[in-house]
Design a protein around this motif. Structure first.
Motif, PDB file in Angstrom:
ATOM      1  N   LEU A 253       0.880  -1.064  -0.196  1.00  0.00           N
ATOM      2  CA  LEU A 253      -0.230   0.292  -0.391  1.00  0.00           C
ATOM      3  C   LEU A 253       0.773   0.509   0.118  1.00  0.00           C
ATOM      4  O   LEU A 253       2.171   1.582   0.901  1.00  0.00           O
ATOM      5  N   SER A 254       0.323   2.027  -0.751  1.00  0.00           N
ATOM      6  CA  SER A 254       1.251   3.386  -1.216  1.00  0.00           C
ATOM      7  C   SER A 254       0.456   4.442  -0.205  1.00  0.00           C
ATOM      8  O   SER A 254      -0.356   4.153   0.884  1.00  0.00           O
ATOM      9  N   ILE A 255       0.905   5.381   0.492  1.00  0.00           N
ATOM     10  CA  ILE A 255       0.796   6.519   1.295  1.00  0.00           C
ATOM     11  C   ILE A 255      -1.090   7.096   0.629  1.00  0.00           C
ATOM     12  O   ILE A 255      -1.509   6.989   2.103  1.00  0.00           O
ATOM     13  N   GLU A 256      -0.978   7.356  -0.513  1.00  0.00           N
ATOM     14  CA  GLU A 256      -1.956   7.518  -0.914  1.00  0.00           C
ATOM     15  C   GLU A 256      -2.823   6.807  -0.998  1.00  0.00           C
ATOM     16  O   GLU A 256      -4.229   6.677  -1.169  1.00  0.00           O
ATOM     17  N   ASP A 257      -2.515   5.165  -1.160  1.00  0.00           N
ATOM     18  CA  ASP A 257      -3.702   3.836  -0.888  1.00  0.00           C
ATOM     19  C   ASP A 257      -4.551   4.340   0.174  1.00  0.00           C
ATOM     20  O   ASP A 257      -5.721   4.362   0.646  1.00  0.00           O
TER      21      ASP A 257
END
Length: 255
Positions: free
Chosen positions: A25-29
């Motif tokens: 997971l990215s921070i944006e996700d």
């Protein structure tokens, strides 16, 4: 338990669920999934890493076992991120009318295959790329045949290597399973041989891959980094990562 603590606990459960499903997971996700700010997402990642839920990366969090094994093509489709879509759009800008191209078997390049609406000729050994492009009447599709690798969803036969090595592709769009300082690696010897043949004949080699591939191991080298003309990725490279590539290699990433 306070309302704030309860919300935090439910938020963590949702992040854990998504991490188990997607493996990364990215921070944006995380921001989008649980409707929090970037600073809160960063704090949540630190807390979850402390709990042993995952491993922190520069841009987010990955499952504890991420990178220890190479996921199947079908599993990688579930990891399709906005970054991969953006990378595919950057690659699409390199497709020109009348050109002859090779498109490799990666999930990011599947998105590229789905997006082409230009009159051109495409060679591929990917089952999914072929299905995606079969509905595009402007594309002259050349499927490299042979036996299907069900895990990787690509075709291979030794005779195809000679054919591919003699085609001066305007550009070859390649994926990557793993990237090391000495080259790009893949889990199947046959697939790596296809990359070697194409990279040796293409006028331009374009590798489309996320920077997380710097952390993954694979066995068979498909090309050296010196063969890459353009590297399309998800973020700017660190100084160490950039030093692996020749100065002439163009690095492109979404802004």
């Amino acid at each position: 338990m306070s309302v704030v603590a309860m919300y935090r606990e439910k938020r963590f459960e949702e992040i854990k669920r998504l991490l188990q499903e997607r493996k990364e997971l990215s921070i944006e996700d995380i921001m989008q999934a649980v409707n929090i700010s970037r600073d809160t997402a960063r704090r949540d990642i630190v807390a979850l890493v402390d709990q042993g839920v995952g491993r922190r990366t520069r841009g987010g969090i990955v499952a504890p076992t991420f990178g220890h094994t190479v996921p199947s093509y079908s599993e990688r489709l579930n990891l399709f991120s906005e970054q991969k879509t953006q990378m595919a759009h950057l690659a699409l800008n390199l497709i020109k009318p009348g050109g002859v191209y090779f498109i490799d078997d990666s999930t990011a390049l599947l998105k590229l295959s789905q997006s082409i609406a230009t009159e051109c000729t495409i060679y591929t050994h990917s089952l999914d790329n072929a299905i995606a492009m079969s509905v595009q009447s402007d594309i002259t599709l050349r499927l490299v045949g042979g036996k299907l690798n069900h895990h990787g969803r690509f075709f291979f036969e030794p005779a195809a290597l000679n054919t591919l090595s003699k085609i001066a592709f305007d550009a070859a769009f390649m994926g990557a399973t793993a990237i090391r300082s000495d080259g790009v690696y893949f889990p199947y010897a046959e697939d790596a041989q296809v990359k070697q043949a194409v990279a040796s004949s293409a006028r331009q080699v374009v590798v489309v891959s996320e920077t997380q591939k710097f952390k993954i191991a694979a066995t068979y080298q498909g090309m050296s980094l010196n063969q890459i003309d353009t590297f399309i990725t998800d973020r700017n490279l660190t100084a160490t990562e950039r030093a692996w590539f020749p100065k002439s290699t163009r690095i492109i990433y979404p802004h």
